[in-house]
Design a protein around this motif. Structure first.
Motif, PDB file in Angstrom:
ATOM      1  N   GLY A   1      12.144   4.569  40.771  1.00 42.33           N
ATOM      2  CA  GLY A   1      13.126   4.738  41.835  1.00 42.33           C
ATOM      3  C   GLY A   1      14.564   4.509  41.407  1.00 42.33           C
ATOM      4  N   LEU A   2      14.859   4.674  40.118  1.00 45.28           N
ATOM      5  CA  LEU A   2      16.232   4.489  39.644  1.00 45.28           C
ATOM      6  C   LEU A   2      17.114   5.628  40.137  1.00 45.28           C
ATOM      7  CD1 LEU A   2      18.304   3.030  37.790  1.00 45.28           C
ATOM      8  CD2 LEU A   2      17.519   4.552  35.948  1.00 45.28           C
ATOM      9  N   ARG A   3      18.243   5.282  40.722  1.00 47.13           N
ATOM     10  CA  ARG A   3      19.209   6.287  41.164  1.00 47.13           C
ATOM     11  C   ARG A   3      20.366   6.335  40.167  1.00 47.13           C
ATOM     12  NH1 ARG A   3      20.803   5.340  47.282  1.00 47.13           N
ATOM     13  NH2 ARG A   3      20.711   3.148  46.675  1.00 47.13           N
ATOM     14  N   PRO A   4      20.673   7.513  39.631  1.00 46.91           N
ATOM     15  CA  PRO A   4      21.766   7.604  38.655  1.00 46.91           C
ATOM     16  C   PRO A   4      23.072   7.000  39.151  1.00 46.91           C
ATOM     17  CG  PRO A   4      20.506   9.633  38.652  1.00 46.91           C
ATOM     18  CD  PRO A   4      19.972   8.806  39.788  1.00 46.91           C
ATOM     19  N   SER A   5      23.368   7.120  40.443  1.00 44.90           N
ATOM     20  CA  SER A   5      24.626   6.587  40.970  1.00 44.90           C
ATOM     21  C   SER A   5      24.703   5.068  40.856  1.00 44.90           C
ATOM     22  CB  SER A   5      24.804   7.001  42.433  1.00 44.90           C
ATOM     23  OG  SER A   5      23.760   6.474  43.238  1.00 44.90           O
ATOM     24  N   LYS A   6      23.552   4.399  40.755  1.00 45.86           N
ATOM     25  CA  LYS A   6      23.520   2.939  40.643  1.00 45.86           C
ATOM     26  C   LYS A   6      23.525   2.461  39.192  1.00 45.86           C
ATOM     27  CE  LYS A   6      23.312   2.105  45.069  1.00 45.86           C
ATOM     28  NZ  LYS A   6      24.456   1.441  45.760  1.00 45.86           N
ATOM     29  N   TRP A   7      23.367   3.392  38.254  1.00 52.78           N
ATOM     30  CA  TRP A   7      23.259   2.994  36.859  1.00 52.78           C
ATOM     31  C   TRP A   7      24.520   2.322  36.314  1.00 52.78           C
ATOM     32  CZ3 TRP A   7      20.479   1.361  33.164  1.00 52.78           C
ATOM     33  CH2 TRP A   7      20.928   1.416  31.839  1.00 52.78           C
ATOM     34  N   PRO A   8      25.739   2.822  36.573  1.00 50.76           N
ATOM     35  CA  PRO A   8      26.910   2.145  36.004  1.00 50.76           C
ATOM     36  C   PRO A   8      26.986   0.664  36.371  1.00 50.76           C
ATOM     37  CG  PRO A   8      27.525   4.298  36.829  1.00 50.76           C
ATOM     38  CD  PRO A   8      26.118   4.053  37.290  1.00 50.76           C
ATOM     39  N   GLU A   9      26.659   0.336  37.609  1.00 47.53           N
ATOM     40  CA  GLU A   9      26.662  -1.073  38.025  1.00 47.53           C
ATOM     41  C   GLU A   9      25.628  -1.868  37.242  1.00 47.53           C
ATOM     42  OE1 GLU A   9      25.574  -3.741  42.006  1.00 47.53           O
ATOM     43  OE2 GLU A   9      25.633  -1.550  42.113  1.00 47.53           O
ATOM     44  N   LEU A  10      24.444  -1.294  37.074  1.00 52.44           N
ATOM     45  CA  LEU A  10      23.389  -1.985  36.339  1.00 52.44           C
ATOM     46  C   LEU A  10      23.745  -2.111  34.861  1.00 52.44           C
ATOM     47  CD1 LEU A  10      20.566  -3.226  36.360  1.00 52.44           C
ATOM     48  CD2 LEU A  10      19.613  -0.914  36.140  1.00 52.44           C
ATOM     49  N   ARG A  11      24.322  -1.065  34.304  1.00 58.16           N
ATOM     50  CA  ARG A  11      24.683  -1.081  32.881  1.00 58.16           C
ATOM     51  C   ARG A  11      25.694  -2.186  32.576  1.00 58.16           C
ATOM     52  NH1 ARG A  11      27.005   4.444  31.150  1.00 58.16           N
ATOM     53  NH2 ARG A  11      28.667   3.691  32.522  1.00 58.16           N
ATOM     54  N   ARG A  12      26.610  -2.427  33.507  1.00 51.92           N
ATOM     55  CA  ARG A  12      27.625  -3.464  33.275  1.00 51.92           C
ATOM     56  C   ARG A  12      27.024  -4.859  33.184  1.00 51.92           C
ATOM     57  NH1 ARG A  12      30.755   0.001  36.677  1.00 51.92           N
ATOM     58  NH2 ARG A  12      30.083  -1.121  38.553  1.00 51.92           N
ATOM     59  N   THR A  13      25.803  -5.039  33.668  1.00 56.84           N
ATOM     60  CA  THR A  13      25.175  -6.363  33.622  1.00 56.84           C
ATOM     61  C   THR A  13      24.402  -6.600  32.330  1.00 56.84           C
ATOM     62  OG1 THR A  13      23.097  -5.646  34.664  1.00 56.84           O
ATOM     63  CG2 THR A  13      24.913  -6.249  36.132  1.00 56.84           C
ATOM     64  N   LEU A  14      24.355  -5.616  31.445  1.00 55.48           N
ATOM     65  CA  LEU A  14      23.558  -5.743  30.215  1.00 55.48           C
ATOM     66  C   LEU A  14      24.368  -6.494  29.165  1.00 55.48           C
ATOM     67  CD1 LEU A  14      22.059  -2.126  30.046  1.00 55.48           C
ATOM     68  CD2 LEU A  14      21.175  -4.132  31.259  1.00 55.48           C
ATOM     69  N   LYS A  15      24.377  -7.804  29.268  1.00 57.90           N
ATOM     70  CA  LYS A  15      25.238  -8.613  28.409  1.00 57.90           C
ATOM     71  C   LYS A  15      24.455  -9.518  27.470  1.00 57.90           C
ATOM     72  CE  LYS A  15      29.010  -8.591  31.795  1.00 57.90           C
ATOM     73  NZ  LYS A  15      29.807  -7.597  31.060  1.00 57.90           N
ATOM     74  N   ALA A  16      23.513 -10.270  27.960  1.00 58.41           N
ATOM     75  CA  ALA A  16      22.810 -11.262  27.139  1.00 58.41           C
ATOM     76  C   ALA A  16      21.349 -10.854  26.999  1.00 58.41           C
ATOM     77  CB  ALA A  16      22.920 -12.649  27.767  1.00 58.41           C
ATOM     78  N   GLY A  17      21.076 -10.045  25.983  1.00 52.30           N
ATOM     79  CA  GLY A  17      19.716  -9.586  25.766  1.00 52.30           C
ATOM     80  C   GLY A  17      18.969 -10.463  24.780  1.00 52.30           C
ATOM     81  N   THR A  18      17.663 -10.273  24.718  1.00 50.76           N
ATOM     82  CA  THR A  18      16.819 -11.015  23.783  1.00 50.76           C
ATOM     83  C   THR A  18      16.077 -10.032  22.887  1.00 50.76           C
ATOM     84  OG1 THR A  18      15.006 -11.073  25.394  1.00 50.76           O
ATOM     85  CG2 THR A  18      16.518 -12.948  25.365  1.00 50.76           C
ATOM     86  N   PRO A  19      15.856 -10.392  21.614  1.00 49.11           N
ATOM     87  CA  PRO A  19      15.136  -9.495  20.705  1.00 49.11           C
ATOM     88  C   PRO A  19      13.692  -9.277  21.174  1.00 49.11           C
ATOM     89  CG  PRO A  19      16.294 -11.210  19.492  1.00 49.11           C
ATOM     90  CD  PRO A  19      16.331 -11.607  20.932  1.00 49.11           C
ATOM     91  N   LEU A  20      13.224  -8.061  20.980  1.00 48.95           N
ATOM     92  CA  LEU A  20      11.862  -7.698  21.361  1.00 48.95           C
ATOM     93  C   LEU A  20      11.324  -6.723  20.322  1.00 48.95           C
ATOM     94  CD1 LEU A  20       9.541  -7.586  23.553  1.00 48.95           C
ATOM     95  CD2 LEU A  20      10.748  -5.591  24.480  1.00 48.95           C
ATOM     96  N   SER A  21      10.108  -6.968  19.853  1.00 49.47           N
ATOM     97  CA  SER A  21       9.437  -6.037  18.943  1.00 49.47           C
ATOM     98  C   SER A  21       8.152  -5.561  19.603  1.00 49.47           C
ATOM     99  CB  SER A  21       9.120  -6.706  17.603  1.00 49.47           C
ATOM    100  OG  SER A  21      10.306  -7.004  16.894  1.00 49.47           O
ATOM    101  N   VAL A  22       7.943  -4.252  19.594  1.00 46.14           N
ATOM    102  CA  VAL A  22       6.742  -3.677  20.201  1.00 46.14           C
ATOM    103  C   VAL A  22       6.148  -2.655  19.239  1.00 46.14           C
ATOM    104  CG1 VAL A  22       7.604  -4.012  22.549  1.00 46.14           C
ATOM    105  CG2 VAL A  22       8.019  -1.840  21.378  1.00 46.14           C
ATOM    106  N   ARG A  23       4.881  -2.374  19.438  1.00 46.85           N
ATOM    107  CA  ARG A  23       4.216  -1.316  18.673  1.00 46.85           C
ATOM    108  C   ARG A  23       3.735  -0.245  19.639  1.00 46.85           C
ATOM    109  NH1 ARG A  23       3.348  -1.794  13.411  1.00 46.85           N
ATOM    110  NH2 ARG A  23       3.546  -3.844  12.426  1.00 46.85           N
ATOM    111  N   THR A  24       3.985   0.993  19.287  1.00 47.29           N
ATOM    112  CA  THR A  24       3.508   2.096  20.109  1.00 47.29           C
ATOM    113  C   THR A  24       2.131   2.531  19.623  1.00 47.29           C
ATOM    114  OG1 THR A  24       4.634   3.714  18.692  1.00 47.29           O
ATOM    115  CG2 THR A  24       5.841   2.883  20.606  1.00 47.29           C
ATOM    116  N   ASP A  25       1.404   3.168  20.516  1.00 47.48           N
ATOM    117  CA  ASP A  25       0.043   3.618  20.226  1.00 47.48           C
ATOM    118  C   ASP A  25       0.077   5.142  20.082  1.00 47.48           C
ATOM    119  OD1 ASP A  25      -2.624   4.360  20.217  1.00 47.48           O
ATOM    120  OD2 ASP A  25      -3.220   2.924  21.762  1.00 47.48           O
ATOM    121  N   GLU A  26       0.191   5.617  18.839  1.00 43.56           N
ATOM    122  CA  GLU A  26       0.329   7.061  18.620  1.00 43.56           C
ATOM    123  C   GLU A  26      -0.905   7.829  19.079  1.00 43.56           C
ATOM    124  OE1 GLU A  26       1.483   4.867  16.448  1.00 43.56           O
ATOM    125  OE2 GLU A  26       3.621   5.378  16.509  1.00 43.56           O
TER     126      GLU A  26
END
Length: 222
Positions: free
Chosen positions: A93-118
């Motif tokens: 349900g992500l609305r593109p018009s709301k993305w800029p507001e959400l993007r501005r909050t992406l400040k303090a992230g944490t490292p994450l490692s994942v493996r994909t299942d080909e």
């Protein structure tokens, strides 16, 4: 494939979101939005990592995948304004018009490692391919462009199909003629749900392009 990501858990009102980005920039990969034809130029590393990111998105219904492609090195060919890429399931349900507001909050992230299942990705992509010729087929990637960002909304199978296309481009792009001289080569594409009103079908061409200086590049088997 192992993906090194940065994970964010921002809140907008009462809702907590999960957003992931590649930990390191896809330096030699760029994207322009389809108006009506978009262009994605990438080297082997960029196309391969996009295959992994689409595969991860396919299995992550509650996650937004944000790829800041504008942070890369501008290409020396192509057309249109460069855009970032966001992948999300229809059900999010992500609305593109709301993305800029959400993007501005992406400040303090944490490292994450994942493996994909080909293997699972190929299985889901095959399921999509077997259904897409049916008259009642509706499982297409929907798209929007807003705030210099290209959004793709899809299902598990649709994202898996795109992941397989990127993996194909990463593997076969370096084998195309002319790439050793720095020319790009169109390998495959992403075909999108048509907009109301007809017109030229919307699509994004996926092209392999080595990065300069081109003397470093050797075609496989060359």
């Amino acid at each position: 494939m192992r993906l090194r990501l940065t994970e964010f858990r921002p809140r907008t009102g009462p809702r907590e979101h999960r957003v992931v980005q590649p930990r390191h920039t896809l330096r030699h990969t760029s994207l322009t939005a389809p108006e009506p034809i978009g262009l994605l130029l990438g080297d082997h590393d960029g196309l391969n990592r996009l295959a992994g990111l689409f595969s991860f998105a396919a299995c992550s219904r509650h996650t937004i995948v944000h790829v800041p492609l504008r942070d890369g090195i501008p290409p020396d060919e192509g057309w249109g304004e460069r855009v970032d890429l966001v992948l999300a399931h229809h059900s999010y349900g992500l609305r593109p018009s709301k993305w800029p507001e959400l993007r501005r909050t992406l400040k303090a992230g944490t490292p994450l490692s994942v493996r994909t299942d080909e293997a699972r990705t190929h299985k889901d992509a095959d399921a999509w391919r077997q259904r897409h010729t049916r008259a009642d087929f509706r499982d297409e990637l929907r798209h929007a462009t807003h705030a210099r960002t290209f959004f793709l909304f899809g299902s598990r199978d649709a994202f898996a199909r795109a992941a397989v296309n990127f993996a194909y481009a990463a593997g076969w792009g370096p084998r195309q003629k002319g790439v050793g001289e720095g020319r790009s080569a169109m390998v495959t594409g992403i075909w999108l749900k048509d907009q109301p009103g007809g017109g030229h079908p919307r699509e994004v061409l996926i092209c392999f392009k080595p990065y300069p200086p081109y003397a470093h590049f050797k075609r496989p088997g060359g």
